[in-house]
Design a protein around this motif. Structure first.
Motif, PDB file in Angstrom:
ATOM      1  N   GLN A   1       0.833  -1.201   0.000  1.00  0.00           N
ATOM      2  CA  GLN A   1       0.000   0.000   0.000  1.00  0.00           C
ATOM      3  C   GLN A   1       0.872   1.256   0.000  1.00  0.00           C
ATOM      4  O   GLN A   1       0.631   2.193  -0.773  1.00  0.00           O
ATOM      5  CB  GLN A   1      -0.903   0.009   1.232  1.00  0.00           C
ATOM      6  CG  GLN A   1      -2.069  -0.954   1.201  1.00  0.00           C
ATOM      7  CD  GLN A   1      -2.932  -0.814   2.435  1.00  0.00           C
ATOM      8  OE1 GLN A   1      -2.439  -0.875   3.568  1.00  0.00           O
ATOM      9  NE2 GLN A   1      -4.220  -0.632   2.248  1.00  0.00           N
TER      10      GLN A   1
ATOM     11  N   ALA B   1      -2.057   3.925 -12.292  1.00  0.00           N
ATOM     12  CA  ALA B   1      -2.570   2.630 -11.844  1.00  0.00           C
ATOM     13  C   ALA B   1      -2.794   1.681 -13.015  1.00  0.00           C
ATOM     14  O   ALA B   1      -2.586   0.469 -12.893  1.00  0.00           O
ATOM     15  CB  ALA B   1      -3.874   2.830 -11.068  1.00  0.00           C
ATOM     16  N   GLU B   2      -3.192   2.221 -14.174  1.00  0.00           N
ATOM     17  CA  GLU B   2      -3.473   1.360 -15.321  1.00  0.00           C
ATOM     18  C   GLU B   2      -2.209   0.822 -15.982  1.00  0.00           C
ATOM     19  O   GLU B   2      -2.282   0.024 -16.916  1.00  0.00           O
ATOM     20  CB  GLU B   2      -4.317   2.102 -16.361  1.00  0.00           C
ATOM     21  CG  GLU B   2      -3.653   3.318 -16.967  1.00  0.00           C
ATOM     22  CD  GLU B   2      -3.962   4.610 -16.207  1.00  0.00           C
ATOM     23  OE1 GLU B   2      -3.816   5.686 -16.821  1.00  0.00           O
ATOM     24  OE2 GLU B   2      -4.346   4.531 -15.025  1.00  0.00           O
TER      25      GLU B   2
ATOM     26  N   LYS C   1      -6.410 -10.449   0.182  1.00  0.00           N
ATOM     27  CA  LYS C   1      -6.212  -9.018   0.434  1.00  0.00           C
ATOM     28  C   LYS C   1      -5.396  -8.370  -0.675  1.00  0.00           C
ATOM     29  O   LYS C   1      -5.705  -7.266  -1.125  1.00  0.00           O
ATOM     30  CB  LYS C   1      -5.531  -8.813   1.788  1.00  0.00           C
ATOM     31  CG  LYS C   1      -6.410  -9.126   2.976  1.00  0.00           C
ATOM     32  CD  LYS C   1      -5.665  -8.959   4.292  1.00  0.00           C
ATOM     33  CE  LYS C   1      -5.221  -7.537   4.517  1.00  0.00           C
ATOM     34  NZ  LYS C   1      -4.526  -7.368   5.832  1.00  0.00           N
TER      35      LYS C   1
ATOM     36  N   GLY D   1      -7.441  -7.876  -3.700  1.00  0.00           N
ATOM     37  CA  GLY D   1      -8.280  -6.697  -3.554  1.00  0.00           C
ATOM     38  C   GLY D   1      -7.516  -5.417  -3.829  1.00  0.00           C
ATOM     39  O   GLY D   1      -8.046  -4.475  -4.449  1.00  0.00           O
ATOM     40  N   LEU D   2      -6.258  -5.370  -3.399  1.00  0.00           N
ATOM     41  CA  LEU D   2      -5.430  -4.194  -3.661  1.00  0.00           C
ATOM     42  C   LEU D   2      -5.133  -4.069  -5.156  1.00  0.00           C
ATOM     43  O   LEU D   2      -5.127  -2.957  -5.705  1.00  0.00           O
ATOM     44  CB  LEU D   2      -4.126  -4.305  -2.860  1.00  0.00           C
ATOM     45  CG  LEU D   2      -3.299  -3.036  -2.699  1.00  0.00           C
ATOM     46  CD1 LEU D   2      -4.075  -1.962  -1.956  1.00  0.00           C
ATOM     47  CD2 LEU D   2      -1.992  -3.353  -1.966  1.00  0.00           C
TER      48      LEU D   2
ATOM     49  N   ARG E   1      -7.065  -4.974  -7.480  1.00  0.00           N
ATOM     50  CA  ARG E   1      -8.318  -4.485  -8.067  1.00  0.00           C
ATOM     51  C   ARG E   1      -8.495  -2.986  -7.858  1.00  0.00           C
ATOM     52  O   ARG E   1      -8.881  -2.264  -8.775  1.00  0.00           O
ATOM     53  CB  ARG E   1      -9.484  -5.236  -7.419  1.00  0.00           C
ATOM     54  CG  ARG E   1     -10.873  -4.786  -7.839  1.00  0.00           C
ATOM     55  CD  ARG E   1     -11.908  -5.344  -6.872  1.00  0.00           C
ATOM     56  NE  ARG E   1     -11.696  -4.826  -5.525  1.00  0.00           N
ATOM     57  CZ  ARG E   1     -11.888  -5.551  -4.400  1.00  0.00           C
ATOM     58  NH1 ARG E   1     -12.298  -6.804  -4.470  1.00  0.00           N
ATOM     59  NH2 ARG E   1     -11.680  -4.993  -3.219  1.00  0.00           N
ATOM     60  N   ASP E   2      -8.165  -2.517  -6.646  1.00  0.00           N
ATOM     61  CA  ASP E   2      -8.489  -1.150  -6.268  1.00  0.00           C
ATOM     62  C   ASP E   2      -7.411  -0.134  -6.624  1.00  0.00           C
ATOM     63  O   ASP E   2      -7.721   1.042  -6.840  1.00  0.00           O
ATOM     64  CB  ASP E   2      -8.754  -1.079  -4.758  1.00  0.00           C
ATOM     65  CG  ASP E   2      -9.949  -1.921  -4.326  1.00  0.00           C
ATOM     66  OD1 ASP E   2     -10.812  -2.205  -5.183  1.00  0.00           O
ATOM     67  OD2 ASP E   2     -10.007  -2.297  -3.143  1.00  0.00           O
ATOM     68  N   ARG E   3      -6.133  -0.585  -6.725  1.00  0.00           N
ATOM     69  CA  ARG E   3      -5.074   0.402  -6.894  1.00  0.00           C
ATOM     70  C   ARG E   3      -4.087   0.050  -8.008  1.00  0.00           C
ATOM     71  O   ARG E   3      -3.019   0.643  -8.106  1.00  0.00           O
ATOM     72  CB  ARG E   3      -4.316   0.591  -5.568  1.00  0.00           C
ATOM     73  CG  ARG E   3      -5.215   1.094  -4.441  1.00  0.00           C
ATOM     74  CD  ARG E   3      -4.404   1.586  -3.271  1.00  0.00           C
ATOM     75  NE  ARG E   3      -3.511   2.680  -3.631  1.00  0.00           N
ATOM     76  CZ  ARG E   3      -2.604   3.222  -2.816  1.00  0.00           C
ATOM     77  NH1 ARG E   3      -2.468   2.731  -1.594  1.00  0.00           N
ATOM     78  NH2 ARG E   3      -1.827   4.200  -3.211  1.00  0.00           N
TER      79      ARG E   3
ATOM     80  N   LEU F   1     -11.566 -10.017  -8.125  1.00  0.00           N
ATOM     81  CA  LEU F   1     -11.222  -8.850  -8.931  1.00  0.00           C
ATOM     82  C   LEU F   1     -12.443  -8.204  -9.565  1.00  0.00           C
ATOM     83  O   LEU F   1     -12.487  -6.985  -9.769  1.00  0.00           O
ATOM     84  CB  LEU F   1     -10.239  -9.242 -10.034  1.00  0.00           C
ATOM     85  CG  LEU F   1      -8.821  -9.616  -9.621  1.00  0.00           C
ATOM     86  CD1 LEU F   1      -8.067 -10.203 -10.807  1.00  0.00           C
ATOM     87  CD2 LEU F   1      -8.070  -8.411  -9.064  1.00  0.00           C
TER      88      LEU F   1
ATOM     89  N   PRO G   1     -10.831  -5.665 -14.059  1.00  0.00           N
ATOM     90  CA  PRO G   1      -9.376  -5.694 -13.867  1.00  0.00           C
ATOM     91  C   PRO G   1      -8.702  -6.819 -14.637  1.00  0.00           C
ATOM     92  O   PRO G   1      -9.283  -7.880 -14.882  1.00  0.00           O
ATOM     93  CB  PRO G   1      -9.232  -5.887 -12.349  1.00  0.00           C
ATOM     94  CG  PRO G   1     -10.488  -5.317 -11.781  1.00  0.00           C
ATOM     95  CD  PRO G   1     -11.549  -5.680 -12.775  1.00  0.00           C
TER      96      PRO G   1
END
Length: 290
Positions: A119, A134-135, A145, A148-149, A151-153, A174, A178
């Protein structure tokens, strides 16, 4: 499922791409250009590569995506990574994909709280003078976990040492958009006992790493499966063993499970090298739906 950097369905993963042996530099450039001509969508540099390894492959090619798989967050500072990415020639930057991971405690003296560390690392990339968007970054995620990160960042996940069944579970976490690009090991050998021997030799070191064994335990494997380089059922799940038809079937299983892209890693018997590797890449290029 949205493609990342226009990635097609199949790429090549190899830790050999990051070799620092001067005697192999010419072979690596030659192989990169050949793989591009064969039609593979990406070259994934294994073994905790840095930007110098990526730059070499970018210089040897014109169209193929070059990706790190994975760049260790403990080995390279976020600010330096962002600066090196920004310094790439714009055309090269358009086809470079930053694959990040937390590696393993055995290989990183600073290893601690890997999820929080990732993170913080992503925040460092976001806050750099020229951020890494991010892309244009993906995470080597095998735990819920970290997925999930991813997916989100990030643009998505590049899980390593996984099965089609894991891929389906990762896709659920995801969501549909993603990117999901698992690595898939291949032993191209129709002699099953010999193929398993090759796979077992290669997998033994991975099965001593808790990040991987914990993931496999979540999938229902036990300590008995990890002994001696892996049980037959574990080998058959983690490595595509056999002829090109079997390899093609396994690639299709990953795609059906939700993978956008499969990073194929050819595993050779001990003692074989560049020429055998290039020959098997050519054989796969003729058989797989590139």
């Amino acid at each position: 499922m949205a493609p990342v950097l226009g990635l097609g369905p199949i790429g090549i993963w190899s830790s050999w791409f990051r070799s620092d042996d001067p005697a192999e530099a010419g072979q690596i450039r030659e192989a990169a250009a050949a793989l591009e001509d064969m039609g593979f969508a990406a070259l994934w540099i294994g073994g905790s590569p840095g930007f110098d390894h990526a730059a070499r492959l970018l210089a040897a090619t014109n169209r193929v995506v070059v990706a790190t798989s994975i760049l260790s967050i403990w080995q390279y500072e976020a600010a330096d990574v962002a600066a090196r990415e920004a310094a790439l020639d714009p055309a090269d930057r358009e086809r470079f994909l930053l694959g990040l991971g937390v590696s393993h405690a055995r290989f990183a003296t600073r290893y601690a709280r890997p999820y929080s560390a990732m993170q913080d690392y992503l925040t460092g990339l976001d806050s750099a003078p020229m951020p890494v968007p991010a892309e244009r970054r993906v995470l080597a995620a095998i735990g819920p976990k970290m997925l999930g990160l991813a997916r989100d960042r990030a643009a998505g996940a590049i899980p390593y040492l996984v099965t089609p069944e894991f891929t389906a579970q990762a896709r659920e976490i995801l969501g549909q958009q993603p990117f999901l690009g698992p690595e898939m090991k291949v032993v191209l050998d129709a002699d099953l006992p010999r193929a398993r021997h090759t796979a077992r030799d290669y997998l033994a070191s991975y099965l001593a790493l808790p990040n991987y064994t914990n993931s496999l335990k979540r999938a229902g494997y036990t300590e008995e499966d990890f002994a001696g380089g892996g049980s037959d059922r574990l080998l058959d799940a983690l490595v595509a063993l056999g002829d090109v038809e079997r390899i093609r079937t396994r690639v299709a299983e990953f795609h059906k499970a939700g993978a956008d892209h499969v990073a194929v890693q050819v595993v050779l018997p001990q003692g074989q090298g560049y020429h055998q590797l290039l020959a098997q890449w050519r054989e796969l290029a003729q058989a797989l739906p590139l």
